[in-house]
Design an enzyme around this catalytic site. Structure first.
Site, PDB file in Angstrom:
ATOM      1  N   LYS A 176     -18.715   8.787  17.885  1.00 56.39           N
ATOM      2  CA  LYS A 176     -17.348   9.291  17.676  1.00 56.39           C
ATOM      3  C   LYS A 176     -17.297  10.724  17.126  1.00 56.39           C
ATOM      4  CE  LYS A 176     -15.315   6.777  19.239  1.00 56.39           C
ATOM      5  NZ  LYS A 176     -15.474   6.446  20.704  1.00 56.39           N
ATOM      6  N   GLY A 194     -17.826  13.502  19.188  1.00 56.98           N
ATOM      7  CA  GLY A 194     -17.605  14.494  20.246  1.00 56.98           C
ATOM      8  C   GLY A 194     -18.641  14.413  21.352  1.00 56.98           C
ATOM      9  N   THR A 195     -19.235  13.248  21.541  1.00 58.20           N
ATOM     10  CA  THR A 195     -20.285  13.093  22.558  1.00 58.20           C
ATOM     11  C   THR A 195     -19.761  13.358  23.967  1.00 58.20           C
ATOM     12  OG1 THR A 195     -20.871  11.174  21.208  1.00 58.20           O
ATOM     13  CG2 THR A 195     -22.268  11.638  23.117  1.00 58.20           C
ATOM     14  N   TRP A 220     -17.167  14.763  24.991  1.00 54.91           N
ATOM     15  CA  TRP A 220     -16.693  16.152  25.095  1.00 54.91           C
ATOM     16  C   TRP A 220     -17.882  17.078  25.428  1.00 54.91           C
ATOM     17  CZ3 TRP A 220     -14.234  19.074  20.290  1.00 54.91           C
ATOM     18  CH2 TRP A 220     -13.685  20.284  20.734  1.00 54.91           C
ATOM     19  N   HIS A 238     -27.553   8.531  20.436  1.00 53.27           N
ATOM     20  CA  HIS A 238     -27.015   8.398  19.078  1.00 53.27           C
ATOM     21  C   HIS A 238     -28.162   8.115  18.098  1.00 53.27           C
ATOM     22  CE1 HIS A 238     -22.911   8.451  20.390  1.00 53.27           C
ATOM     23  NE2 HIS A 238     -22.855   7.218  20.844  1.00 53.27           N
ATOM     24  N   TYR A 263     -18.047  19.556  15.507  1.00 58.59           N
ATOM     25  CA  TYR A 263     -16.854  19.254  16.315  1.00 58.59           C
ATOM     26  C   TYR A 263     -15.740  20.234  15.932  1.00 58.59           C
ATOM     27  CZ  TYR A 263     -12.869  16.324  17.910  1.00 58.59           C
ATOM     28  OH  TYR A 263     -11.727  15.843  18.507  1.00 58.59           O
ATOM     29  N   PHE A 290      -9.153  19.102  25.683  1.00 58.62           N
ATOM     30  CA  PHE A 290      -8.760  17.689  25.554  1.00 58.62           C
ATOM     31  C   PHE A 290      -7.746  17.325  26.646  1.00 58.62           C
ATOM     32  CE2 PHE A 290      -6.125  14.274  23.933  1.00 58.62           C
ATOM     33  CZ  PHE A 290      -7.064  13.363  23.493  1.00 58.62           C
ATOM     34  N   GLY A 328      -8.194  13.571  19.686  1.00 55.11           N
ATOM     35  CA  GLY A 328      -8.974  14.804  19.819  1.00 55.11           C
ATOM     36  C   GLY A 328      -8.568  15.901  18.856  1.00 55.11           C
TER      37      GLY A 328
END
Ligand code: PPS
Length: 318
Positions: free
Chosen positions: A70, A72-73, A75, A125, A210, A246, A276
């Site tokens: 969570k 910004g992967t 993205w 991760h 992020y 986004f 976002g």
């Protein structure tokens, strides 16, 4: 694909607070297994898969995007995919980012990583100590993206409610405690970020937050290109930035993860691309909870020269 461990599923949705401790334990065990110090999503990987990763052969031009969940992967998957693939930028190729930048520990598409052409892009991760050994000899490149813990936690809370095989309803107060105890996919946020940050000298790594991507996406994209050794002209940079906003990603079927099967994610309950923003934690976290996170942050991360903005108007770390 290796056989995955058996899972215990509870038979009906139940509010967390009404479950006794054994039932709560059983519920958590049905979701996660603990291996080498952290928790993994039991449905999509196994201890054997994690162990094999250490021996994965690394090529010098491999790129690994590493994040705590969570942060910004997806993205950054989109950004990397656009940087490295002209066919993605100009729309001549229709390949989803999950396929362009697959997870090494959650190889849900059962890909043969060895046969992928160079430069290979991967996501993970994992904590620093479970990554392929070759990376620790500074082979390949790692892009580590991290996000302030309060927004990560809130994003996690909304995400977990989309998991259809979670047979209980978890309330915010419980998620807050479970998250701080590290009993979630990725383990403790503090250990993950601290581990990567304090071992950065062992790797060929660029750390990006992020919040800095949110503040100035164009500068972040240029910084990533420079680190990757990819020369894009200004027009190509414009395309990467435009396609990674986004607003545009939300409607981009190659990047918005809406194609994830409904037995893995119930999209009637939410979306990968949710808000976002920076600072959404304020919509749900109490002052006392925010102070508790600040206190733990100070204790566990206070000595590190890393700044996480918890509000884009603030200049100080959270
Ligand atoms: S996961 O499940 O670990 O892969 O999730 P991850 O992709 O790391 O994080 C999801 C959050 O990233 C937000 N997101 C974005 N923010 C800004 N710009 C873009 N383009 C973008 N794409 C994804 C997404 O909305 C999730 O954050 P929240 O706070 O829940 O909205």
């Amino acid at each position: 694909m290796k056989k995955l461990p058996p899972r215990v599923l509870l038979s009906s949705y139940q509010p967390w607070a009404t479950m006794d401790r054994d039932a709560q334990e059983e519920a958590l065990n049905s979701l996660y297994f603990k291996h080498k110090g952290i928790y993994f999503d039991a449905r999509n990987t196994s201890p054997e898969v994690i162990d094999d990763i250490e021996h994965m052969e690394i090529r010098d031009d491999d790129v690994f995007l590493v994040t705590y969940p969570k942060s910004g992967t997806i993205w950054t998957q989109q950004i990397l995919s656009l940087i490295f693939n002209e066919g993605h930028r100009n729309g001549t190729e229709q390949v989803e980012t999950i396929e362009r930048v697959p997870w090494i520990e959650y190889n849900v598409m059962n890909m043969d990583f060895k046969s992928r052409p160079s430069p290979r892009l991967f996501s993970s991760h994992l904590p620093y100590y479970l990554m392929p050994r070759g990376l620790k000899y500074r082979m390949g490149k790692i892009l580590y993206v991290c996000r302030n813990p309060k927004d990560v936690m809130v994003s996690y809370y909304h995400f977990i409610r989309m998991i259809p095989y979670l047979k209980y309803t978890i309330d915010w107060e419980t998620l807050f405690e479970v998250f701080l105890s590290g009993r979630v996919t990725g383990g403790s946020w503090f250990d993950h970020v601290r581990g990567w940050y304090t071992h950065k000298e062992d790797f060929n790594i660029l750390i990006v937050t992020y919040e800095e991507m949110k503040k100035d996406l164009r500068s972040a994209v240029k910084k990533i290109c420079k680190f990757m050794g990819v020369n894009l002209d200004e027009k190509a940079i414009d395309t990467v930035v435009e396609r990674a906003t986004f607003k545009n990603m939300k409607h981009d079927p190659l990047a918005n993860y809406e194609s994830i099967p409904s037995d893995l994610l119930d999209k009637t309950k939410g979306h990968f691309l949710r808000k976002g923003t920076v600072g959404d934690w304020k919509s749900i976290m109490t002052v006392a909870q925010s102070e508790k996170v600040d206190e733990i942050y100070k204790e566990k991360m206070g000595d590190l020269p890393i700044n996480f903005l918890s509000d884009l108007n603030e200049e100080n770390a959270s």
